[in-house]
Enzyme design. Structure first.
Site, PDB file in Angstrom:
ATOM      1  N   TYR A 170       0.761  -1.321  -0.138  1.00 15.98           N
ATOM      2  CA  TYR A 170      -0.140  -0.015  -0.078  1.00 15.98           C
ATOM      3  C   TYR A 170       0.764   1.337   0.094  1.00 15.98           C
ATOM      4  CZ  TYR A 170      -3.729   3.381   1.403  1.00 15.98           C
ATOM      5  OH  TYR A 170      -4.676   4.377   1.646  1.00 15.98           O
TER       6      TYR A 170
ATOM      7  N   LYS B 280       1.035   4.179  -2.832  1.00 17.48           N
ATOM      8  CA  LYS B 280       0.774   5.589  -2.600  1.00 17.48           C
ATOM      9  C   LYS B 280       2.015   6.558  -3.007  1.00 17.48           C
ATOM     10  CE  LYS B 280      -3.518   4.799  -1.642  1.00 17.48           C
ATOM     11  NZ  LYS B 280      -4.458   5.476  -2.644  1.00 17.48           N
TER      12      LYS B 280
END
Ligand code: NAP
Length: 249
Positions: A156, A160
């Site tokens: 993640y 990002k």
């Protein structure tokens, strides 16, 4: 309140959570909004119904934006229906948390494709329409995890952080056509995505937010609406944190 009258917006992952809130806010300010979803058709149709009941224009479009062809069809559906795209919000996202030694290859691939490749996919097709019109606002929803990193989220956090690199590179690439590209980095917001966090992490998070509360969906939507407006014309390549001061500097 910055007006978005006569603007056309595409919001990915707008059936639930933050994307839903962004779509409703953009519509409230006058934009016609394409509500993209992957699996939640009923929820997406409910967002469309709510916007139409308030006198706005909206269209629900199913597309798994992690797939390049599907993203192309999404952008085509938007331009076919409304004739142009002024605003693209790359919001669709997911998590598959776990320590790196336990994380499966599929958990890495799914998160990178859903969060990062999806944004590249949608930008690739939307910028054509925007550059032709010499106008556009692209807003990528990144995260504090992409700035500071979060243990248990190598996939993640990398996705990002990748969105931030994409934002800056694309901002330079298309600035000459008056298309701006920015990112919004929320801290912690109560949605389905954050509903399963373990108590020890919640305790740690709650102690470290200077403004002493989680963010609301509206906190994020207002920031996106500002970056989508004409008033934000001279802002590009930036990351706006909406995190109660969690990550500074
Ligand atoms: P959420 O409640 O889980 O909603 C996720 C949305 O993304 C849903 O509308 C879902 O649609 C859509 N989606 C997922 N995979 C998709 C795909 N392949 N194609 C199209 N749509 C897809 O999540 P959220 O908390 O609102 O998060 C929204 C964004 O904010 C994400 O990018 C997330 O990383 C970011 N963010 C959230 C927080 C937070 O605290 N909540 C903090 C920082 C950043 P379906 O239901 O149709 O699958």
């Amino acid at each position: 309140m910055a007006s978005l009258t006569d603007k056309v917006a595409v919001v990915t992952g707008a059936s639930r959570g933050i994307g839903r809130g962004i779509a409703l806010e953009l519509a409230k300010r006058g934009a016609a909004v394409v509500i993209n979803y992957n699996a939640s058709a009923d929820a997406a149709n409910e967002v469309v119904a709510q916007i139409e009941a308030d006198g706005g224009k909206a269209l629900a479009v199913q597309a798994d934006v992690s797939k390049t062809e599907a993203a192309e069809q999404l952008i085509k559906a938007a331009t076919d229906k409304f004739g142009k795209i002024d605003i693209l919000v790359n919001n669709a996202g997911t998590t598959r948390d776990g320590l790196i030694m336990m994380m499966k290859e599929d958990d890495w691939d799914t998160v990178i494709d859903t969060n990062l490749k999806s944004a590249w996919n949608c930008c690739k097709f939307a910028v054509k329409a925007m550059m032709r019109k010499r106008y556009g606002r692209i807003i990528n929803i990144t995260s504090v995890s992409g700035i500071a990193g979060q243990g248990g989220q190598t996939n993640y956090s990398a996705s990002k952080a990748g969105m931030i690199g994409l934002t800056k590179a694309l901002a330079r690439e298309i600035a000459g056509r008056s298309v701006t590209v920015n990112a919004v980095a929320p801290g912690f917001v109560g949605t389905d995505l954050t509903s399963g966090l373990p108590q020890n992490l919640l305790d740690q998070i709650n102690k470290s937010i200077p403004l002493e509360r989680w963010g609301t969906i509206d906190d994020v939507a207002y920031a996106v609406a500002f970056l989508a407006s004409d008033e934000a014309a001279y802002i590009t390549g930036q990351v706006l944190s909406v995190d109660g001061g969690l990550v500074m500097g």
